[in-house]
Design a protein around this motif. Structure first.
Motif, PDB file in Angstrom:
ATOM      1  N   ARG A 617      62.873 -89.794 -43.775  1.00  0.00           N
ATOM      2  CA  ARG A 617      64.086 -90.190 -44.488  1.00  0.00           C
ATOM      3  C   ARG A 617      64.228 -91.710 -44.376  1.00  0.00           C
ATOM      4  NH1 ARG A 617      65.784 -85.573 -41.656  1.00  0.00           N
ATOM      5  NH2 ARG A 617      66.734 -86.868 -40.041  1.00  0.00           N
ATOM      6  N   PRO A 618      63.313 -92.450 -45.026  1.00  0.00           N
ATOM      7  CA  PRO A 618      63.308 -93.904 -44.845  1.00  0.00           C
ATOM      8  C   PRO A 618      64.586 -94.584 -45.310  1.00  0.00           C
ATOM      9  CG  PRO A 618      61.797 -93.243 -46.602  1.00  0.00           C
ATOM     10  CD  PRO A 618      62.214 -91.990 -45.904  1.00  0.00           C
ATOM     11  N   GLU A 619      65.226 -94.079 -46.378  1.00  0.00           N
ATOM     12  CA  GLU A 619      66.475 -94.689 -46.848  1.00  0.00           C
ATOM     13  C   GLU A 619      67.542 -94.619 -45.764  1.00  0.00           C
ATOM     14  OE1 GLU A 619      67.447 -96.302 -49.440  1.00  0.00           O
ATOM     15  OE2 GLU A 619      65.975 -95.991 -51.026  1.00  0.00           O
ATOM     16  N   GLU A 620      67.699 -93.423 -45.170  1.00  0.00           N
ATOM     17  CA  GLU A 620      68.690 -93.261 -44.112  1.00  0.00           C
ATOM     18  C   GLU A 620      68.336 -94.118 -42.902  1.00  0.00           C
ATOM     19  OE1 GLU A 620      67.353 -90.947 -45.887  1.00  0.00           O
ATOM     20  OE2 GLU A 620      68.784 -89.375 -46.439  1.00  0.00           O
ATOM     21  N   ALA A 621      67.039 -94.140 -42.540  1.00  0.00           N
ATOM     22  CA  ALA A 621      66.605 -94.952 -41.398  1.00  0.00           C
ATOM     23  C   ALA A 621      66.899 -96.418 -41.647  1.00  0.00           C
ATOM     24  CB  ALA A 621      65.106 -94.744 -41.158  1.00  0.00           C
ATOM     25  N   PHE A 622      66.593 -96.886 -42.842  1.00  0.00           N
ATOM     26  CA  PHE A 622      66.839 -98.291 -43.165  1.00  0.00           C
ATOM     27  C   PHE A 622      68.336 -98.619 -43.066  1.00  0.00           C
ATOM     28  CE2 PHE A 622      67.916-101.573 -46.304  1.00  0.00           C
ATOM     29  CZ  PHE A 622      67.224-102.644 -45.761  1.00  0.00           C
ATOM     30  N   ARG A 724      46.418 -94.100 -43.546  1.00  0.00           N
ATOM     31  CA  ARG A 724      47.105 -93.890 -44.825  1.00  0.00           C
ATOM     32  C   ARG A 724      46.719 -94.978 -45.833  1.00  0.00           C
ATOM     33  NH1 ARG A 724      53.273 -92.465 -42.896  1.00  0.00           N
ATOM     34  NH2 ARG A 724      52.853 -90.377 -42.098  1.00  0.00           N
ATOM     35  N   HIS A 725      46.661 -96.228 -45.333  1.00  0.00           N
ATOM     36  CA  HIS A 725      46.263 -97.329 -46.214  1.00  0.00           C
ATOM     37  C   HIS A 725      44.832 -97.116 -46.721  1.00  0.00           C
ATOM     38  CE1 HIS A 725      45.403-101.391 -47.628  1.00  0.00           C
ATOM     39  NE2 HIS A 725      44.328-101.370 -46.856  1.00  0.00           N
ATOM     40  N   GLN A 791      57.492 -75.713 -45.242  1.00  0.00           N
ATOM     41  CA  GLN A 791      58.369 -76.101 -44.135  1.00  0.00           C
ATOM     42  C   GLN A 791      59.775 -76.486 -44.594  1.00  0.00           C
ATOM     43  OE1 GLN A 791      56.266 -79.280 -42.185  1.00  0.00           O
ATOM     44  NE2 GLN A 791      54.510 -77.982 -41.699  1.00  0.00           N
ATOM     45  N   GLY A 792      60.008 -76.477 -45.913  1.00  0.00           N
ATOM     46  CA  GLY A 792      61.332 -76.777 -46.421  1.00  0.00           C
ATOM     47  C   GLY A 792      61.536 -78.210 -46.858  1.00  0.00           C
ATOM     48  N   ARG A 793      60.454 -78.998 -46.948  1.00  0.00           N
ATOM     49  CA  ARG A 793      60.576 -80.391 -47.371  1.00  0.00           C
ATOM     50  C   ARG A 793      60.819 -80.498 -48.869  1.00  0.00           C
ATOM     51  NH1 ARG A 793      60.732 -83.742 -42.733  1.00  0.00           N
ATOM     52  NH2 ARG A 793      59.353 -82.809 -41.166  1.00  0.00           N
ATOM     53  N   ILE A 798      58.358 -85.391 -49.312  1.00  0.00           N
ATOM     54  CA  ILE A 798      56.894 -85.305 -49.288  1.00  0.00           C
ATOM     55  C   ILE A 798      56.288 -86.586 -49.839  1.00  0.00           C
ATOM     56  CG2 ILE A 798      54.899 -84.066 -50.220  1.00  0.00           C
ATOM     57  CD1 ILE A 798      56.724 -81.543 -50.218  1.00  0.00           C
ATOM     58  N   ALA A 799      56.849 -87.096 -50.931  1.00  0.00           N
ATOM     59  CA  ALA A 799      56.333 -88.329 -51.526  1.00  0.00           C
ATOM     60  C   ALA A 799      56.439 -89.487 -50.537  1.00  0.00           C
ATOM     61  CB  ALA A 799      57.106 -88.656 -52.808  1.00  0.00           C
ATOM     62  N   ALA A 800      57.589 -89.569 -49.817  1.00  0.00           N
ATOM     63  CA  ALA A 800      57.771 -90.647 -48.843  1.00  0.00           C
ATOM     64  C   ALA A 800      56.797 -90.505 -47.683  1.00  0.00           C
ATOM     65  CB  ALA A 800      59.215 -90.637 -48.332  1.00  0.00           C
ATOM     66  N   ARG A 801      56.582 -89.275 -47.242  1.00  0.00           N
ATOM     67  CA  ARG A 801      55.702 -89.038 -46.093  1.00  0.00           C
ATOM     68  C   ARG A 801      54.251 -89.346 -46.424  1.00  0.00           C
ATOM     69  NH1 ARG A 801      56.127 -83.925 -42.066  1.00  0.00           N
ATOM     70  NH2 ARG A 801      54.217 -84.207 -40.874  1.00  0.00           N
ATOM     71  N   LEU A 802      53.799 -88.941 -47.626  1.00  0.00           N
ATOM     72  CA  LEU A 802      52.395 -89.115 -47.994  1.00  0.00           C
ATOM     73  C   LEU A 802      52.136 -90.420 -48.755  1.00  0.00           C
ATOM     74  CD1 LEU A 802      51.499 -85.467 -49.105  1.00  0.00           C
ATOM     75  CD2 LEU A 802      51.286 -86.526 -46.841  1.00  0.00           C
TER      76      LEU A 802
END
Length: 847
Positions: A617-622, A724-725, A791-793, A798-802
């Protein structure tokens, strides 16, 4: 489970215990609560929660106390085959050998699939010493919600949380008592007092003697035999509810029951009991108290003897005894000034024993008896508020104390504590004002003045002015003083020398222990936990913070306990255990909100942001990390700097590169000034995320620096990001190499290990398990997406994670549905659930 009172915090701790047992880490705890507290219901809840764990439940029975608990002796062997949770209700009625055996297992269950949860009516069981205790406040919901915390605490302590007595006493409070302006009653209301008297009258002669003796003093069980009474008399009192058996002592169920009984017992009978107890305790300080229990003031000789005995008890660490003896000495003193000094000494003993409410009541008496003690009482009240109350209030109380005690060492001590209170509240502007007062203090130790000046300059952003002073403080070998060691460690932390900060924090812990500084030990352990965490050792940090929490609870320092909870959360999320981190944060949240704990709030925000980042949840983390980083004047600058790598990663992942660059520029200046490989590694990793064209160079440099710093988990995370890169650049073979190295580093961190495995599958690792359905295999990328959906994502997560687009996720998911012959996300989850069960059975890992 149907609890008579709210038990959310206790249930959260039980869930952690069950989780540890299920994971093979082992855990043990003693639930302590009086009648009506819900301790048995809490064990019922543990049994319900413990799915996938073999539960063995035993209840002690008084009539079987001398019979051995044979069925419990093979627990360790059972746990070798399958996780086992042993629930022991009414453990006080197990045979002594069986309880001692279980206590040994509880102390040694770490690293096994074994958990033990005991329920007992009171503390002090020698067989269970060294096992964490979960004290049930028993009936907080029986009290009006608008009662001040101090009044609630005093009532719960007086009644030991007995629900009926607690509710009755709450109703009987006067307006002054409800507001906290007068002590709570020490006797039960009339109806309950009459009921208690009727029970006492119904006792036989021997049981009556036991009840009177216990009302005067908790009685060692062996003393029952020495005074010519038999155990049957004790059992009769227990059945009537007038005493409880607590370990190897017999005592009244609560202080208010004891005081009420004594108030109605005829004087000669009471005096005879005191004479008996004086003989029982012989040369113990309690013997002197009983010798003069019926004396009438003034009695200077008695007061002198009691005062000397009280000081001996305090020096020996017998704090409750010291409080009682010194308070009695004050009552018998011939002058108000002498009584005030003795009440002040009793307050010190109460605070040393972690009894904040009792200490505050004694301080109020001392100040009323001698207004000349206003400065000393304000100093002590301020320290209590700092550790167990509102830091903002503490700062003002300590400033008042400093005014009264100006020109003396105690005035300087008040200013030092006032500075700590400002920082705990997150008031860095107020801290600067305290620093100015320290600089003007004529008795200030030069080291103290330099420390305050350097920290004030740091908080104000005047880093060049602070730099030299901080370096000198960090490199100094502290004197044999716990505070000096803490200050040197903090200076080292700010300039980025974490190894040195860890050394100073370790010294502070050792000095606090050797000097018996109970009030400073939790502070020193918090500093050690933080440096251990920054050194990338979450398991060790968890152990230190757990000890720190126990020390804080023992010392009555609720604010220190909250800080330890936030450090436990940071350690958990660092290891990838987000569920545990959230549990610790939930336990810390009320204290942070109610008492305005700014520093702990900053730690909590950091931990919560890390959880958001770990759970894609990068938006929330940011949002969380940016709010923390820009909270100038509220958050410690060092904490804001330490959180920059997570802030940058979150910003990059949600498309806010400009803000990431600004944060990184500040971090770079600091990291380069330290020259420490830990911080330089983070810097290069952040640059790799922001500069794709030079990412490989930055990642390789970061890996070399992590290796130099010995940062195992961070090295694994950097390899994960590098992979990932590489995968996005279609360099799958190189990505797999990085991921296999990362997987080896994540041996003890299941969350990060699963992340590495998922990336391996996405990178086409032929050794990864593939799901077969409708005659066709999924591609590695499809399988990763399918598992995440199961898993309920959401597609967005999923897009943010991958690190791929939403459109790409949609495309792969349509193909997954087609290949597996499913029509919905629910059906896909069912397919994966069945596949995983079959795989576990084939692999021989089923329960």
């Amino acid at each position: 489970m149907a609890f008579p009172y709210a038990r959310d915090a206790e249930l959260a701790r039980i869930r952690l215990l069950v989780r540890a047992v299920r994971a093979g880490r082992g855990d043990a705890m003693v639930v302590v609560g009086g009648p009506g507290s819900g301790r048995t219901t809490l064990l019922d809840a543990a049994q319900t929660i413990a799915t996938g764990v073999h539960v063995l439940r035993v209840a002690g029975v008084p009539s079987e106390k001398d019979e051995p608990a044979d069925r419990l002796r093979d627990l360790a062997d059972l746990a070798a085959d399958h996780p086992v949770l042993c629930l022991v209700d009414d453990a006080q009625w197990l045979d002594a050998a069986g309880l001692a055996m279980l206590g040994r297992l509880a102390r040694r269950c770490a690293g096994q699939g074994l958990g033990l949860l005991f329920a007992v009516p009171g503390p002090g069981w020698a067989e269970l010493s060294g096992v964490e205790q979960l004290a049930l406040p028993a009936a907080p919901d029986a009290l009006p919600a608008d009662l001040p915390t101090a009044v609630r605490t005093a009532l719960i302590e007086a009644t030991s949380g007995a629900p009926g007595h607690l509710a009755a006493m709450a109703v009987s409070l006067t307006a002054a008592q409800r507001a906290g302006h007068a002590p709570v009653p020490n006797l039960l209301p009339r109806v309950h007092r009459a009921s208690l008297g009727a029970l006492f009258t119904g006792l036989g002669p021997a049981a009556r003697s036991v009840a009177v003796l216990c009302a005067c003093e908790p009685l060692p069980l062996d003393a029952v035999d020495r005074v010519g009474l038999d155990r049957a008399a004790v059992a009769e009192c227990v059945r009537f509810g007038l005493v409880t058996v607590d370990g190897d002592h017999v005592r009244c169920p609560s202080p208010v029951v004891a005081a009420t009984l004594l108030a109605d017992i005829p004087g000669p009978e009471r005096a005879a009991a005191h004479t008996t107890l004086a003989d029982v305790f012989d040369h113990d300080p309690r013997a002197i108290w009983h010798r003069f229990a019926e004396a009438r003031p003034p009695d200077a000789a008695a007061a002198g003897a009691l005062a000397e005995a009280g000081r001996r008890a305090h020096a020996a660490g017998e704090f409750p005894v010291a409080v009682r003896v010194l308070s009695r000495a004050a009552e018998l003193s011939p002058t108000p000034a002498t009584a005030a000094r003795l009440h002040l000494a009793a307050a010190d003993a109460a605070w040393s024993g972690g009894r904040a409410t009792q200490a505050e009541a004694l301080l109020a008496r001392a100040r009323a008896e001698d207004p000349a003690l206003a400065g000393e009482t304000a100093l002590r009240q301020g320290e209590i508020a700092l550790r167990a109350g509102h830091p903002a209030v503490a700062a003002h109380q300590l400033a008042i104390a400093a005014d009264h005690l100006a020109g003396d060492d105690r005035g300087l001590q008040a200013l030092i504590l006032a500075g700590e209170a400002r920082r705990m509240a997150g008031d860095l502007v107020g801290y600067a004002a305290v620093a100015e007062r320290v600089a003007a203090d004529v008795v200030a130790d030069p080291l103290v003045a330099r420390h305050f000046a350097a920290m004030a300059a740091t908080f104000a952003g005047r880093h060049p002015a602070a730099g030299l002073a901080l370096r000198r403080a960090a490199m100094a070998v502290p004197a044999h003083d716990t505070r000096h060691a803490l200050w040197s460690g903090e200076a080292a932390m700010i300039i980025g020398q974490v190894d040195l900060a860890h050394e100073h924090a370790s010294a502070a812990v050792a000095r606090a222990r050797s000097a018996g500084e109970r009030t400073l030990l939790p502070v020193a352990l918090a500093a050690l936990a933080m440096t251990t965490l920054v050194l990338d050792r979450p398991a060790a940090a968890t152990a230190v913070a757990t000890e720190g929490r126990a020390a804080a609870i023992a010392a009555g320092q609720s604010n220190s306990e909250v800080e330890q909870l936030t450090l436990l959360a940071l350690a958990a999320v660092s290891a990838g255990d987000c569920a545990t981190a959230l549990t610790w944060l939930a336990l810390a949240a009320p204290g942070i909100a109610e008492r305005g704990l700014g520093r702990s709030g900053t730690y909590a925000a950091w931990a919560r942001g890390c959880v958001d980042l770990a759970e894609d949840r990068p938006e929330e983390a940011f949002g969380r990390l940016r709010a923390m980083a820009t909270g100038v004047g509220r958050a410690h600058p060092a904490i804001r700097v330490l959180a920059t790598p997570q802030l940058v990663e979150a910003a990059v992942r949600c498309g806010r590169a400009d803000q990431a660059r600004r944060a990184l520029a500040r971090f770079d200046r600091w990291a380069e000034s330290t020259g420490a490989p830990t911080w330089l590694a983070f810097s290069r990793r952040c640059h790799a995320l922001l500069e794709p064209e030079a990412a490989a160079e930055h990642f390789e440099a970061a890996i070399r620096l992590h290796l130099a710093a010995g940062s195992t988990l961070e090295l694994g995370r950097t390899r994960l990001l590098y992979a990932r890169h590489l995968r996005r650049g279609r360099q799958a073979r190189s990505a797999r190499e990085q991921l296999r190295d990362a997987l080896r580093l994540f041996d003890n961190t299941p969350h990060w290990a699963e992340r590495a495995r998922a990336e391996l599958r996405a990178a086409g690792d032929v050794g990864s398990a593939r799901l077969v359905g409708s005659g066709e295999e999924l591609t590695p990328q499809q399988e990763v997406i399918a598992r995440l959906v199961a898993q309920g994502r959401t597609n967005r997560e999923i897009a943010a994670r991958l690190v791929i687009s939403h459109r790409t996720v949609d495309h792969h998911l349509r193909n997954v549905f087609l290949r597996l012959g499913v029509r919905s996300r629910v059906e896909l989850a069912a397919v994966y659930a069945g596949h995983d069960r079959n795989r576990i059975a084939v692999d021989g890992r089923g329960g």
